[in-house]
Design a protein around this motif. Structure first.
Motif, PDB file in Angstrom:
ATOM      1  N   HIS A   1      43.367  21.253  26.949  1.00  0.00           N
ATOM      2  CA  HIS A   1      42.821  20.006  27.492  1.00  0.00           C
ATOM      3  C   HIS A   1      43.062  19.901  29.004  1.00  0.00           C
ATOM      4  CE1 HIS A   1      42.149  15.458  26.501  1.00  0.00           C
ATOM      5  NE2 HIS A   1      41.316  15.921  27.392  1.00  0.00           N
TER       6      HIS A   1
ATOM      7  N   ASP B   1      41.574   9.267  25.321  1.00  0.00           N
ATOM      8  CA  ASP B   1      40.417  10.158  25.337  1.00  0.00           C
ATOM      9  C   ASP B   1      39.846  10.271  23.923  1.00  0.00           C
ATOM     10  OD1 ASP B   1      38.652  12.338  25.625  1.00  0.00           O
ATOM     11  OD2 ASP B   1      40.000  13.389  27.006  1.00  0.00           O
TER      12      ASP B   1
ATOM     13  N   TRP C   1      35.767   7.172  25.970  1.00  0.00           N
ATOM     14  CA  TRP C   1      37.132   6.727  26.270  1.00  0.00           C
ATOM     15  C   TRP C   1      37.321   5.319  25.740  1.00  0.00           C
ATOM     16  CZ3 TRP C   1      40.244  10.182  29.000  1.00  0.00           C
ATOM     17  CH2 TRP C   1      39.582  11.287  29.556  1.00  0.00           C
TER      18      TRP C   1
ATOM     19  N   HIS D   1      37.807  17.297  21.937  1.00  0.00           N
ATOM     20  CA  HIS D   1      38.792  18.253  22.467  1.00  0.00           C
ATOM     21  C   HIS D   1      40.172  17.620  22.620  1.00  0.00           C
ATOM     22  CE1 HIS D   1      37.190  16.935  26.658  1.00  0.00           C
ATOM     23  NE2 HIS D   1      38.387  16.417  26.538  1.00  0.00           N
TER      24      HIS D   1
ATOM     25  N   HIS E   1      40.727  11.761  33.354  1.00  0.00           N
ATOM     26  CA  HIS E   1      41.811  12.591  32.823  1.00  0.00           C
ATOM     27  C   HIS E   1      43.118  12.368  33.578  1.00  0.00           C
ATOM     28  CE1 HIS E   1      38.606  14.706  30.598  1.00  0.00           C
ATOM     29  NE2 HIS E   1      39.586  14.974  29.754  1.00  0.00           N
TER      30      HIS E   1
HETATM   31 MN    MN Z   1      39.338  15.117  27.736  1.00  0.00          MN
END
Ligand code: MN
Length: 212
Positions: free
Chosen positions: A26, A160, A125, A164, A77
């Motif tokens: 990630h 998130d 998100w 992934h 992120h």
């Molecule tokens: Mn991500």
């Protein structure tokens, strides 16, 4: 040039909710890929000096979708890593009062947060955010979208929702990931500082500036 920010903890620090293996992909692959793509798209010299928030705003105004998506994913992120912590923490008394007023209590907020994440179709998100009056909301955004375009909202926490983020550890159980995440990983000291900043009219967290 933007750099991939270092994680503020060891790669295995968020286990078992987020494994070191997930973190390696990630942070080391996905986030690094967004940084690489962003840097490749910042070709105008005037943009090399800009902060990430300014690039996001400019890309949105100019409808430069590829730049906007990669820049926003870099911001999201970095905020995500920053809004998690390993140690126990409680919301400040001011934030606790706001949580109780908006949701009833923290358990009810956790449920709302998970429901918003599970009910969100596709990637994105889920945020806990406050407006300038101190009223809290849970907001889900699609793909790379964040709350920067909404001048009134300041994010306190984010999780998130892209696969992934959880597939290696929780497979298809987004609900299991979100419940475990909310119970163990929010950095309430950070969320409280964001709440305090929003209440006093300050900007709150900003992405690290570009490196020349
Ligand atoms: Mn991500």
């Amino acid at each position: 040039m933007f750099e991939l920010p270092e994680l503020p903890y060891a790669a295995n620090a968020l286990e078992p909710v987020i494994s070191a293996r997930t973190m390696a992909f990630h942070h080391g692959k996905h986030h690094a890929g967004y940084v690489r793509a962003l840097n490749a798209l910042i070709t105008a010299p005037a943009r090399a000096q800009m902060r990430l928030e300014e690039i996001i705003s400019e890309a949105a105004a100019a409808k430069e979708t590829k730049l906007l998506n990669n820049a926003a994913q870099c911001w999201n992120h970095s905020f995500f890593w920053t809004s998690m912590a390993t140690g126990p923490a409680q919301p400040s008394s001011a934030l606790k009062i706001a949580i109780d007023a908006a949701f009833g209590d923290i358990a009810a907020l956790s449920e709302r947060f998970s429901q918003a994440g599970v009910g969100h179709f596709g990637s994105g998100w889920v945020w806990l955010a406050t407006d300038r009056s101190g009223a809290l909301e849970v907001i889900a955004t699609h793909d790379a979208a964040n709350l920067l375009a909404s001048k009134d909202m300041t994010p306190l926490l984010v999780c998130d929702l892209w696969e992934h983020a959880y597939y290696l550890d929780h497979q298809n159980s987004r609900a299991g990931f979100l419940d475990a995440w909310f119970g163990a990983l929010p950095d309430w000291a950070f969320a409280s500082a964001q709440f305090e900043a929003a209440s006093s009219g300050a900007t709150g967290w900003r992405h690290p500036p570009p490196v020349q």
